[in-house]
Design a protein around this motif. Structure first.
Motif, PDB file in Angstrom:
ATOM      1  N   MET A   1       0.847  -1.184   0.000  1.00 28.97           N
ATOM      2  CA  MET A   1       0.000   0.000   0.000  1.00 28.97           C
ATOM      3  C   MET A   1       0.884   1.237   0.000  1.00 28.97           C
ATOM      4  O   MET A   1       1.836   1.337   0.761  1.00 28.97           O
ATOM      5  CB  MET A   1      -0.878   0.013   1.268  1.00 28.97           C
ATOM      6  N   THR A   2       0.576   2.204  -0.859  1.00 26.19           N
ATOM      7  CA  THR A   2       1.315   3.455  -0.874  1.00 26.19           C
ATOM      8  C   THR A   2       0.642   4.453   0.056  1.00 26.19           C
ATOM      9  O   THR A   2      -0.480   4.252   0.507  1.00 26.19           O
ATOM     10  CB  THR A   2       1.346   4.018  -2.298  1.00 26.19           C
ATOM     11  N   ALA A   3       1.350   5.550   0.356  1.00 24.99           N
ATOM     12  CA  ALA A   3       0.821   6.549   1.275  1.00 24.99           C
ATOM     13  C   ALA A   3      -0.497   7.095   0.757  1.00 24.99           C
ATOM     14  O   ALA A   3      -0.651   7.381  -0.430  1.00 24.99           O
ATOM     15  CB  ALA A   3       1.834   7.668   1.449  1.00 24.99           C
ATOM     16  N   ALA A   4      -1.445   7.250   1.669  1.00 23.36           N
ATOM     17  CA  ALA A   4      -2.745   7.855   1.356  1.00 23.36           C
ATOM     18  C   ALA A   4      -3.495   7.102   0.263  1.00 23.36           C
ATOM     19  O   ALA A   4      -4.261   7.690  -0.483  1.00 23.36           O
ATOM     20  CB  ALA A   4      -2.576   9.325   0.968  1.00 23.36           C
ATOM     21  N   SER A   5      -3.290   5.806   0.148  1.00 22.22           N
ATOM     22  CA  SER A   5      -4.004   5.037  -0.871  1.00 22.22           C
ATOM     23  C   SER A   5      -5.321   4.471  -0.346  1.00 22.22           C
ATOM     24  O   SER A   5      -6.139   3.983  -1.115  1.00 22.22           O
ATOM     25  CB  SER A   5      -3.135   3.883  -1.375  1.00 22.22           C
ATOM     26  N   LEU A   6      -5.528   4.545   0.963  1.00 22.05           N
ATOM     27  CA  LEU A   6      -6.727   3.986   1.578  1.00 22.05           C
ATOM     28  C   LEU A   6      -7.156   4.871   2.741  1.00 22.05           C
ATOM     29  O   LEU A   6      -6.376   5.119   3.660  1.00 22.05           O
ATOM     30  CB  LEU A   6      -6.448   2.564   2.080  1.00 22.05           C
ATOM     31  N   ASP A   7      -8.382   5.364   2.686  1.00 20.78           N
ATOM     32  CA  ASP A   7      -8.982   6.086   3.806  1.00 20.78           C
ATOM     33  C   ASP A   7      -9.981   5.163   4.490  1.00 20.78           C
ATOM     34  O   ASP A   7     -10.837   4.559   3.818  1.00 20.78           O
ATOM     35  CB  ASP A   7      -9.703   7.349   3.333  1.00 20.78           C
ATOM     36  N   ILE A   8      -9.879   5.046   5.812  1.00 24.78           N
ATOM     37  CA  ILE A   8     -10.810   4.214   6.586  1.00 24.78           C
ATOM     38  C   ILE A   8     -11.679   5.133   7.432  1.00 24.78           C
ATOM     39  O   ILE A   8     -11.178   5.855   8.299  1.00 24.78           O
ATOM     40  CB  ILE A   8     -10.075   3.212   7.484  1.00 24.78           C
ATOM     41  N   VAL A   9     -12.976   5.108   7.180  1.00 22.81           N
ATOM     42  CA  VAL A   9     -13.934   5.951   7.890  1.00 22.81           C
ATOM     43  C   VAL A   9     -14.479   5.193   9.094  1.00 22.81           C
ATOM     44  O   VAL A   9     -14.966   4.064   8.963  1.00 22.81           O
ATOM     45  CB  VAL A   9     -15.087   6.375   6.957  1.00 22.81           C
ATOM     46  N   PHE A  10     -14.392   5.831  10.258  1.00 18.19           N
ATOM     47  CA  PHE A  10     -14.891   5.243  11.505  1.00 18.19           C
ATOM     48  C   PHE A  10     -16.008   6.120  12.066  1.00 18.19           C
ATOM     49  O   PHE A  10     -15.743   7.135  12.711  1.00 18.19           O
ATOM     50  CB  PHE A  10     -13.764   5.144  12.542  1.00 18.19           C
ATOM     51  N   PRO A  11     -17.279   5.775  11.829  1.00 18.97           N
ATOM     52  CA  PRO A  11     -18.360   6.505  12.498  1.00 18.97           C
ATOM     53  C   PRO A  11     -18.232   6.322  14.007  1.00 18.97           C
ATOM     54  O   PRO A  11     -18.012   5.201  14.488  1.00 18.97           O
ATOM     55  CB  PRO A  11     -19.630   5.838  11.964  1.00 18.97           C
ATOM     56  N   CYS A  12     -18.357   7.407  14.764  1.00 16.15           N
ATOM     57  CA  CYS A  12     -18.021   7.347  16.180  1.00 16.15           C
ATOM     58  C   CYS A  12     -19.046   8.071  17.034  1.00 16.15           C
ATOM     59  O   CYS A  12     -19.339   9.248  16.802  1.00 16.15           O
ATOM     60  CB  CYS A  12     -16.635   7.968  16.389  1.00 16.15           C
ATOM     61  N   LEU A  13     -19.569   7.362  18.023  1.00 15.90           N
ATOM     62  CA  LEU A  13     -20.437   7.964  19.030  1.00 15.90           C
ATOM     63  C   LEU A  13     -20.060   7.378  20.391  1.00 15.90           C
ATOM     64  O   LEU A  13     -20.366   6.225  20.686  1.00 15.90           O
ATOM     65  CB  LEU A  13     -21.916   7.693  18.719  1.00 15.90           C
ATOM     66  N   ASN A  14     -19.338   8.164  21.163  1.00 13.77           N
ATOM     67  CA  ASN A  14     -18.932   7.771  22.521  1.00 13.77           C
ATOM     68  C   ASN A  14     -18.147   6.452  22.539  1.00 13.77           C
ATOM     69  O   ASN A  14     -18.551   5.469  23.152  1.00 13.77           O
ATOM     70  CB  ASN A  14     -20.164   7.656  23.439  1.00 13.77           C
ATOM     71  N   GLU A  15     -17.004   6.457  21.868  1.00 19.34           N
ATOM     72  CA  GLU A  15     -16.174   5.255  21.769  1.00 19.34           C
ATOM     73  C   GLU A  15     -14.767   5.499  22.331  1.00 19.34           C
ATOM     74  O   GLU A  15     -13.801   4.887  21.870  1.00 19.34           O
ATOM     75  CB  GLU A  15     -16.066   4.794  20.306  1.00 19.34           C
ATOM     76  N   VAL A  16     -14.649   6.365  23.326  1.00 13.81           N
ATOM     77  CA  VAL A  16     -13.315   6.723  23.827  1.00 13.81           C
ATOM     78  C   VAL A  16     -12.568   5.511  24.373  1.00 13.81           C
ATOM     79  O   VAL A  16     -11.332   5.452  24.305  1.00 13.81           O
ATOM     80  CB  VAL A  16     -13.421   7.843  24.895  1.00 13.81           C
ATOM     81  N   ALA A  17     -13.277   4.526  24.899  1.00 13.00           N
ATOM     82  CA  ALA A  17     -12.612   3.344  25.456  1.00 13.00           C
ATOM     83  C   ALA A  17     -12.010   2.467  24.363  1.00 13.00           C
ATOM     84  O   ALA A  17     -11.001   1.793  24.589  1.00 13.00           O
ATOM     85  CB  ALA A  17     -13.607   2.526  26.285  1.00 13.00           C
ATOM     86  N   ALA A  18     -12.610   2.464  23.185  1.00 16.55           N
ATOM     87  CA  ALA A  18     -12.163   1.584  22.106  1.00 16.55           C
ATOM     88  C   ALA A  18     -11.159   2.238  21.172  1.00 16.55           C
ATOM     89  O   ALA A  18     -10.374   1.547  20.513  1.00 16.55           O
ATOM     90  CB  ALA A  18     -13.370   1.108  21.293  1.00 16.55           C
ATOM     91  N   LEU A  19     -11.171   3.561  21.072  1.00 16.67           N
ATOM     92  CA  LEU A  19     -10.367   4.250  20.072  1.00 16.67           C
ATOM     93  C   LEU A  19      -8.871   3.942  20.139  1.00 16.67           C
ATOM     94  O   LEU A  19      -8.241   3.755  19.087  1.00 16.67           O
ATOM     95  CB  LEU A  19     -10.602   5.760  20.164  1.00 16.67           C
ATOM     96  N   PRO A  20      -8.238   3.889  21.312  1.00 15.36           N
ATOM     97  CA  PRO A  20      -6.802   3.577  21.318  1.00 15.36           C
ATOM     98  C   PRO A  20      -6.486   2.245  20.642  1.00 15.36           C
ATOM     99  O   PRO A  20      -5.556   2.150  19.830  1.00 15.36           O
ATOM    100  CB  PRO A  20      -6.450   3.565  22.810  1.00 15.36           C
ATOM    101  N   TRP A  21      -7.227   1.215  20.973  1.00 19.81           N
ATOM    102  CA  TRP A  21      -7.008  -0.111  20.369  1.00 19.81           C
ATOM    103  C   TRP A  21      -7.172  -0.033  18.857  1.00 19.81           C
ATOM    104  O   TRP A  21      -6.380  -0.588  18.101  1.00 19.81           O
ATOM    105  CB  TRP A  21      -8.003  -1.108  20.960  1.00 19.81           C
ATOM    106  N   VAL A  22      -8.222   0.651  18.400  1.00 24.41           N
ATOM    107  CA  VAL A  22      -8.502   0.739  16.964  1.00 24.41           C
ATOM    108  C   VAL A  22      -7.427   1.529  16.244  1.00 24.41           C
ATOM    109  O   VAL A  22      -6.862   1.078  15.240  1.00 24.41           O
ATOM    110  CB  VAL A  22      -9.887   1.387  16.738  1.00 24.41           C
TER     111      VAL A  22
END
Length: 219
Positions: free
Chosen positions: A1-22
């Motif tokens: 994969m080259t730089a900026a070849s893939l954007d991953i969208v994460f819809p987020c509503l109150n996920e502060v506990a999970a965000l570091p792992w993700v």
């Protein structure tokens, strides 16, 4: 994969506990776009701290957050993934390679639960019925209308998805099928989520998602 070849969208509503792992598992050559959908737990600040691009989406709804993220994306390939730590983003590049190799226009993740509590029975049965109805409507044999999807960004935006609620994943498959896209399925390990589920973890949430997805199919 080259730089900026893939954007991953994460819809987020109150996920502060999970965000570091993700966000610690964003693959090389990919960018995380976290779409904050009204969080009150500091999710947006946490995501910025991990280097994600954070988009503020004030219109509530899963589809609204996905749409905002898709509009903010700039990479050739676009992915959507839940940010509750149920799916490891490191598996997304393999799905993207199916598109790069010309084997698919849209790749949909099929959940493979790692434990019994990863995917409650009521949510699993509801999803099975939705998959059956989508198959009857489109002819596409999918076992899951899953939380991970990958496509080329520009053709994806051209589909003109209109749902702004939980019907968004179903509309994605229906419109892609109607456009003649080749749709593939890829297995993804499905882990127990961090924090309380707002959809599949409750009967009310599951019913709301089924209602939204059924409305898409009825249209």
């Amino acid at each position: 994969m080259t730089a900026a070849s893939l954007d991953i969208v994460f819809p987020c509503l109150n996920e502060v506990a999970a965000l570091p792992w993700v966000l610690e598992r964003i693959p090389d050559g990919a960018r995380a776009i976290v779409v904050d959908n009204g969080s009150r737990d500091g999710s947006a600040e946490a995501a910025r701290g991990y280097g994600a691009l954070v988009i503020d989406c004030r219109q509530r709804g899963y589809g609204a957050a996905c749409h905002a993220g898709a509009q903010a994306a700039t990479a050739e390939l676009l992915a959507f993934c839940d940010c509750d730590a149920t799916v490891d983003p490191r598996g997304i590049p393999a799905m993207a390679e199916l598109i790069r190799g010309g084997r698919a226009d849209l790749v949909v993740g099929r959940r493979r639960p790692t434990t019994l509590r990863s995917w409650p029975l009521h949510a699993r049965l509801a999803n099975r019925e939705l998959a059956r109805r989508v198959r009857r409507r489109t002819g596409v044999a999918l076992g899951d209308i899953g939380p991970v999807r990958v496509a080329r960004r520009e053709p994806y935006l051209a589909l003109g998805l209109a749902d702004r609620g939980s019907g968004y994943p179903v509309e994605t498959v229906v419109r892609a099928a109607d456009a003649g896209w080749q749709i593939a399925q890829a297995d993804v390990a499905y882990l127990p989520r961090e924090g309380r589920s707002k959809v599949t973890g409750t009967l009310r949430g599951t019913w709301g998602a089924v209602r939204d997805m059924s409305a898409v199919l009825s249209r």
